[in-house]
Structure formats: structure tokens, C-alpha cells
Design a protein around this motif. Structure first.
Motif, PDB file in Angstrom:
ATOM      1  N   ALA A  91      58.040  54.690  27.817  1.00 23.56           N
ATOM      2  CA  ALA A  91      59.498  54.624  27.897  1.00 23.56           C
ATOM      3  C   ALA A  91      59.897  53.533  28.873  1.00 23.56           C
ATOM      4  N   ASN A  92      60.740  52.609  28.398  1.00 18.69           N
ATOM      5  CA  ASN A  92      61.251  51.535  29.257  1.00 18.69           C
ATOM      6  C   ASN A  92      60.132  50.749  29.925  1.00 18.69           C
ATOM      7  N   GLY A  93      59.074  50.488  29.170  1.00 16.32           N
ATOM      8  CA  GLY A  93      57.977  49.671  29.674  1.00 16.32           C
ATOM      9  C   GLY A  93      57.036  50.389  30.614  1.00 16.32           C
ATOM     10  N   LYS A  94      57.214  51.688  30.787  1.00 14.35           N
ATOM     11  CA  LYS A  94      56.347  52.453  31.667  1.00 14.35           C
ATOM     12  C   LYS A  94      55.680  53.582  30.890  1.00 14.35           C
ATOM     13  N   ILE A  95      54.560  54.063  31.426  1.00 11.37           N
ATOM     14  CA  ILE A  95      53.879  55.214  30.844  1.00 11.37           C
ATOM     15  C   ILE A  95      54.164  56.414  31.722  1.00 11.37           C
ATOM     16  N   ARG A  96      54.712  57.459  31.116  1.00 14.28           N
ATOM     17  CA  ARG A  96      55.067  58.669  31.857  1.00 14.28           C
ATOM     18  C   ARG A  96      54.309  59.855  31.280  1.00 14.28           C
ATOM     19  N   HIS A  97      53.924  60.755  32.154  1.00  9.07           N
ATOM     20  CA  HIS A  97      53.342  62.008  31.689  1.00  9.07           C
ATOM     21  C   HIS A  97      54.443  62.854  31.063  1.00  9.07           C
ATOM     22  N   PHE A  98      54.113  63.545  29.972  1.00  6.79           N
ATOM     23  CA  PHE A  98      55.106  64.379  29.289  1.00  6.79           C
ATOM     24  C   PHE A  98      54.775  65.864  29.375  1.00  6.79           C
ATOM     25  N   TRP A  99      53.516  66.213  29.069  1.00  2.00           N
ATOM     26  CA  TRP A  99      53.142  67.638  29.008  1.00  2.00           C
ATOM     27  C   TRP A  99      51.635  67.765  29.140  1.00  2.00           C
ATOM     28  N   GLY A 100      51.202  68.840  29.777  1.00  2.00           N
ATOM     29  CA  GLY A 100      49.785  69.170  29.839  1.00  2.00           C
ATOM     30  C   GLY A 100      49.599  70.640  29.524  1.00  2.00           C
ATOM     31  N   ARG A 143      42.365  49.476  28.185  1.00  2.00           N
ATOM     32  CA  ARG A 143      43.324  50.044  29.124  1.00  2.00           C
ATOM     33  C   ARG A 143      44.139  51.163  28.475  1.00  2.00           C
ATOM     34  N   MET A 144      44.614  52.060  29.297  1.00  2.00           N
ATOM     35  CA  MET A 144      45.417  53.166  28.787  1.00  2.00           C
ATOM     36  C   MET A 144      46.613  52.659  27.984  1.00  2.00           C
ATOM     37  N   SER A 145      47.245  51.612  28.468  1.00  2.00           N
ATOM     38  CA  SER A 145      48.418  51.079  27.773  1.00  2.00           C
ATOM     39  C   SER A 145      48.092  50.610  26.360  1.00  2.00           C
ATOM     40  N   GLU A 146      46.822  50.273  26.110  1.00  2.00           N
ATOM     41  CA  GLU A 146      46.415  49.818  24.779  1.00  2.00           C
ATOM     42  C   GLU A 146      46.106  50.972  23.837  1.00  2.00           C
ATOM     43  N   LEU A 147      45.936  52.178  24.385  1.00  2.00           N
ATOM     44  CA  LEU A 147      45.534  53.320  23.563  1.00  2.00           C
ATOM     45  C   LEU A 147      46.662  53.825  22.667  1.00  2.00           C
ATOM     46  N   PHE A 148      47.898  53.482  22.993  1.00  2.00           N
ATOM     47  CA  PHE A 148      49.029  53.954  22.202  1.00  2.00           C
ATOM     48  C   PHE A 148      49.047  53.358  20.799  1.00  2.00           C
ATOM     49  N   PRO A 186      62.196  66.938  30.317  1.00  3.45           N
ATOM     50  CA  PRO A 186      62.389  65.579  30.842  1.00  3.45           C
ATOM     51  C   PRO A 186      61.024  64.921  31.022  1.00  3.45           C
ATOM     52  N   LEU A 187      60.999  63.609  31.055  1.00  2.00           N
ATOM     53  CA  LEU A 187      59.730  62.919  31.245  1.00  2.00           C
ATOM     54  C   LEU A 187      59.173  63.220  32.630  1.00  2.00           C
ATOM     55  N   GLY A 188      57.871  63.337  32.697  1.00  2.00           N
ATOM     56  CA  GLY A 188      57.208  63.603  33.963  1.00  2.00           C
ATOM     57  C   GLY A 188      56.979  62.326  34.752  1.00  2.00           C
ATOM     58  N   GLY A 189      56.045  62.395  35.681  1.00  2.00           N
ATOM     59  CA  GLY A 189      55.809  61.283  36.592  1.00  2.00           C
ATOM     60  C   GLY A 189      55.178  60.078  35.920  1.00  2.00           C
ATOM     61  N   GLU A 190      55.444  58.905  36.470  1.00  2.00           N
ATOM     62  CA  GLU A 190      54.840  57.676  35.976  1.00  2.00           C
ATOM     63  C   GLU A 190      53.343  57.697  36.262  1.00  2.00           C
ATOM     64  N   VAL A 191      52.572  57.244  35.306  1.00  2.00           N
ATOM     65  CA  VAL A 191      51.123  57.173  35.478  1.00  2.00           C
ATOM     66  C   VAL A 191      50.813  56.206  36.617  1.00  2.00           C
ATOM     67  N   PRO A 192      49.960  56.612  37.575  1.00  2.00           N
ATOM     68  CA  PRO A 192      49.767  55.800  38.777  1.00  2.00           C
ATOM     69  C   PRO A 192      49.035  54.486  38.564  1.00  2.00           C
ATOM     70  N   GLN A 193      48.297  54.361  37.459  1.00  2.00           N
ATOM     71  CA  GLN A 193      47.595  53.105  37.190  1.00  2.00           C
ATOM     72  C   GLN A 193      47.300  53.002  35.702  1.00  2.00           C
ATOM     73  N   ASP A 194      47.023  51.793  35.270  1.00  2.00           N
ATOM     74  CA  ASP A 194      46.674  51.560  33.869  1.00  2.00           C
ATOM     75  C   ASP A 194      45.155  51.754  33.747  1.00  2.00           C
TER      76      ASP A 194
END
Length: 239
Positions: free
Chosen positions: A186-195, A66-71, A42-50
Motif C-alpha cells: 500500500a502506497n509503496g510500502k509493505i504492511r503486515h495485515f494478519w497473522g 527480496r520480499m518486495s519481489e514475492l508479490f 486496518p493495516l498493521g505495521g510496516e515491514v522493518p526490512q525488505d
């Protein structure tokens, strides 16, 4: 099942090699089974900031991103924490040899997911090192000034007391660490998936943690040889 037969091999060799092949096939199945379980997380926690990183822009000058632009065009982002903070005279040799191998793969990974390498040194220093190593395809970003490393364990500053003891981090000291982190839009948010948390799991006796082995060509090649890895560890430079 038909097997290969090399010139002048003995029956004992072929019997042992066939038995080993059975184990190699079982390992292949296990690797795929683990990968399937990883994909099913399952998707992990939402990233706390951009987070704001620094990179070398198209004009060869530093720019913020910004992190959101790195995708880019992808929904998946892979960040690798490179142990090359400003306090280091030279970067970690383990990280460096891994990135030597990943530079060639980066052109292909970029067709399916975004990949960036992050480190604490100023971006000009990272760019100079990439030029010295001949890295042509890796995207390097500076985390100087943001809290990404602390939040996602690219350094030891948020280790628990138990982890600090386990990894011999003295009180009042911190250093950078190596870890892969994967994020998903996902759904306009950035979530952690795996480390690659195995970096911090207790290693087997006389073994490196091996958290990045599946993407590391050096260790895979040495594991094919009669001598194996032995006590070899790569250097940044060989005189």
C-alpha cells in the motif's frame, strides 16, 4: 424450508439432522462474519526490512529474492512458516500434511494472491523434500540468513517470557513454529495485515490449536465422520 430425506431414515434421525443443519448454517454465518471483520482490519505495521530469501530459480540454481519481489502482480502476499529447520531430521508432520493439501490449491490461489512457503533449511533441502512429496505448485523459500522467522513468529526467539512459559519453551532454547502471515502493498510500502495468532492462543482442552483448520482438508473430512478426529495425528510417512 424443504429438507432432504435419505432412504429408510427415521423420524428421530431427520429431527436431529434438521436441528444440526440449523447449527451448521449458523456456523456458516459466523465464519463469514469473522471473515468480514478480518477483511476490515486496518493495516498493521510496516515491514522493518525488505527481507532477502533464497529460492530455486528458473535455471534450477539457487537465487536470492527480496520480499518486495514475492508479490508478483498482486498486492497481497501470504507466507506460511513451515517447521523444517536444519536441526530437524524430518519436517513437522502437521505442517507436511497441510502442505500436501495446499499444493493443489496453490495453482488457484496464485490467481488472486501470492503464496509462498518459508522454512529455515537451505533451499536445496527444501526443494528435495518438495520433490519427494510430489509438490508441484508450492513455491518454497529459505529464510536461512534473514530474520523473518524471528520477526513474524516463525520461531520462538521473540516470544515474551509469558509466551515461553505458556508454550513450554525452555530458557536458552528456541525452535521453529507454524504460522500464516499476510502482507499488503500500500502506497509503496509493505504492511503486515494478519497473522494466524490462534496458533499461540491457549487451546481448548484435548484440542489442537486449530489455527489453520479452515484451509486444512484433512480435519474437515474427519469432522464429517462418526469417529471424528479422535487422537489421530498425521505422520510424515506411513510404513
Amino acid at each position: 424450508m424443504e429438507h432432504l430425506h435419505y432412504p429408510n431414515e427415521t423420524a428421530d434421525y431427520r429431527t436431529a439432522r434438521n436441528a444440526l443443519l440449523d447449527e451448521e448454517m449458523a456456523l456458516r454465518a459466523q465464519i463469514e462474519a469473522v471473515a468480514a471483520k478480518r477483511r476490515a482490519l486496518p493495516l498493521g505495521g510496516e515491514v522493518p526490512q525488505d527481507y532477502i530469501f533464497e529460492r530455486i530459480g528458473k535455471t534450477s540454481m539457487p537465487e536470492q529474492v527480496r520480499m518486495s519481489e514475492l508479490f508478483g502482480p498482486h498486492d497481497t502476499l501470504i507466507l506460511y512458516s513451515f517447521m523444517y529447520g536444519p536441526e530437524r531430521e524430518l519436517p513437522c508432520p502437521g505442517c507436511t500434511h497441510l502442505l500436501d493439501g495446499l499444493d493443489g490449491a496453490a495453482r488457484h490461489v496464485g490467481k488472486r494472491a501470492a503464496l509462498h512457503i518459508v522454512a529455515k533449511s537451505p533451499i536445496a533441502r527444501l526443494a528435495a523434500w518438495a520433490h519427494e512429496r510430489g509438490w508441484e505448485h508450492l513455491s518454497l523459500l529459505s529464510t536461512s540468513g534473514n530474520s523473518y522467522d524471528a520477526d513474524y513468529f516463525g520461531d520462538t526467539s521473540k516470544f515474551s517470557k509469558g509466551m515461553r512459559t505458556q508454550h513450554h519453551v525452555p530458557d536458552g532454547q528456541n525452535w521453529d513454529e507454524t504460522i500464516f502471515n499476510v502482507f499488503k502493498k500500500a502506497n509503496g510500502k509493505i504492511r503486515h495485515f494478519w497473522g494466524s495468532e490462534m496458533s499461540f492462543a491457549p487451546p481448548a482442552p484435548k484440542q489442537h490449536h486449530r489455527a489453520g483448520d479452515l484451509v486444512d482438508p484433512l480435519w474437515g473430512l474427519l469432522d464429517m465422520t462418526p469417529e471424528g478426529r479422535g487422537d489421530f495425528f498425521p505422520k510424515v510417512r506411513y510404513d
